[in-house]
Write a protein that holds these residues in place. Structure first.
Motif, mmCIF file in Angstrom:
data_model
loop_
_atom_site.group_PDB
_atom_site.id
_atom_site.type_symbol
_atom_site.label_atom_id
_atom_site.label_comp_id
_atom_site.label_asym_id
_atom_site.label_seq_id
_atom_site.Cartn_x
_atom_site.Cartn_y
_atom_site.Cartn_z
ATOM 1 N N UNK A 93 -50.853 50.305 50.970
ATOM 2 C CA UNK A 93 -50.867 49.481 52.180
ATOM 3 C C UNK A 93 -51.630 48.162 52.047
ATOM 4 N N UNK A 94 -52.519 48.037 51.073
ATOM 5 C CA UNK A 94 -53.299 46.796 51.023
ATOM 6 C C UNK A 94 -53.123 46.015 49.728
ATOM 7 N N UNK A 95 -52.796 46.662 48.656
ATOM 8 C CA UNK A 95 -52.697 46.025 47.335
ATOM 9 C C UNK A 95 -53.990 45.280 46.988
ATOM 10 N N UNK A 96 -55.081 45.830 47.442
ATOM 11 C CA UNK A 96 -56.394 45.237 47.194
ATOM 12 C C UNK A 96 -57.081 46.050 46.098
ATOM 13 N N UNK A 97 -57.380 45.405 44.991
ATOM 14 C CA UNK A 97 -57.990 46.107 43.869
ATOM 15 C C UNK A 97 -59.388 46.623 44.211
ATOM 16 N N UNK A 98 -60.214 45.785 44.831
ATOM 17 C CA UNK A 98 -61.566 46.225 45.171
ATOM 18 C C UNK A 98 -61.533 47.295 46.270
ATOM 19 N N UNK A 99 -60.626 47.180 47.217
ATOM 20 C CA UNK A 99 -60.498 48.211 48.250
ATOM 21 C C UNK A 99 -60.032 49.533 47.671
ATOM 22 N N UNK A 100 -59.122 49.458 46.712
ATOM 23 C CA UNK A 100 -58.642 50.677 46.061
ATOM 24 C C UNK A 100 -59.767 51.338 45.275
ATOM 25 N N UNK A 101 -60.569 50.530 44.589
ATOM 26 C CA UNK A 101 -61.697 51.087 43.826
ATOM 27 C C UNK A 101 -62.712 51.742 44.759
ATOM 28 N N UNK A 102 -63.004 51.086 45.874
ATOM 29 C CA UNK A 102 -63.945 51.672 46.829
ATOM 30 C C UNK A 102 -63.399 52.953 47.447
ATOM 31 N N UNK A 103 -62.105 52.959 47.771
ATOM 32 C CA UNK A 103 -61.525 54.166 48.358
ATOM 33 C C UNK A 103 -61.420 55.277 47.324
ATOM 34 N N UNK A 104 -61.262 54.921 46.054
ATOM 35 C CA UNK A 104 -61.273 55.933 44.993
ATOM 36 C C UNK A 104 -62.624 56.649 44.969
ATOM 37 N N UNK A 105 -63.696 55.872 45.012
ATOM 38 C CA UNK A 105 -65.038 56.464 45.009
ATOM 39 C C UNK A 105 -65.326 57.260 46.264
ATOM 40 N N UNK A 106 -64.993 56.697 47.409
ATOM 41 C CA UNK A 106 -65.241 57.401 48.674
ATOM 42 C C UNK A 106 -64.387 58.654 48.772
ATOM 43 N N UNK A 107 -63.133 58.551 48.352
ATOM 44 C CA UNK A 107 -62.255 59.720 48.380
ATOM 45 C C UNK A 107 -62.751 60.823 47.474
ATOM 46 N N UNK A 108 -63.330 60.450 46.322
ATOM 47 C CA UNK A 108 -63.889 61.454 45.420
ATOM 48 C C UNK A 108 -65.066 62.177 46.069
ATOM 49 N N UNK A 109 -65.932 61.415 46.732
ATOM 50 C CA UNK A 109 -67.095 62.028 47.393
ATOM 51 C C UNK A 109 -66.649 62.935 48.537
ATOM 52 N N UNK A 110 -65.744 62.436 49.378
ATOM 53 C CA UNK A 110 -65.285 63.229 50.515
ATOM 54 C C UNK A 110 -64.500 64.448 50.046
ATOM 55 N N UNK A 111 -63.666 64.258 49.028
ATOM 56 C CA UNK A 111 -62.887 65.375 48.501
ATOM 57 C C UNK A 111 -63.770 66.428 47.866
ATOM 58 N N UNK A 112 -64.805 65.992 47.146
ATOM 59 C CA UNK A 112 -65.751 66.927 46.534
ATOM 60 C C UNK A 112 -66.451 67.740 47.625
#
Length: 148
Positions: A93-112
């Motif tokens: 939805x955003x094609x934002x590299x920095x947003x994708x990287x941040x959501x990757x990290x946040x998603x890992x924490x929330x998923x864990x």
């Protein structure tokens, strides 16, 4: 002026001591590990076969340690799923590299975290004393390494 300086230091020192005491009481369980962490010579790494040997040798704490290791695997899968799914949606939805990287990290924490909750209920970890099993394993490993 020197009097004000010494009184402010004593206030800060008193505040710091109270702060350390407050958090020291809440994290007192870490004292169980201090004899393994605060060593002159650290313990060497162990392998999965060493852990399996302990599990086979200790009928009381072995199954608890095995269950705790299974819970870590469930949490890791949750972290991977959370990281990939949130990063994928963000990228779509955003094609934002920095947003994708941040959501990757946040998603890992929330998923864990979600994976830990699933594992806690699925494996009923709340009924087990996993810390005691981990401390017994560390004692066993220390005795094995030191040849006792």
């Amino acid at each position: 002026m020197a009097e004000d300086s010494s009184s402010s230091q004593s206030f800060l020192r008193r505040y710091w001591e109270g702060y350390k005491e407050f958090w020291g009481e809440r994290f007192s369980f870490l004292d169980n590990y201090s004899r393994f962490i605060k060593r002159d010579k650290p313990l060497p790494s162990w392998s999965d076969s060493d852990v399996e040997e302990f599990i086979a040798s200790d009928p009381l704490h072995g199954p608890t340690l095995r269950t705790a290791r299974e819970a870590v695997k469930i949490s890791a899968v949750g972290g991977i799923i959370g990281a990939v799914s949130t990063a994928g949606v963000t990228w779509k939805y955003s094609r934002s590299l920095h947003g994708t990287a941040l959501s990757l990290g946040a998603g890992a924490v929330f998923g864990w975290t979600f994976g830990q909750e699933v594992a806690n209920h699925w494996l009923q970890l709340y009924r087990l004393d996993t810390m005691a099993a981990q401390v017994k394993f560390m004692e066993w490993w220390q005795n094995k390494v030191e040849g006792q």
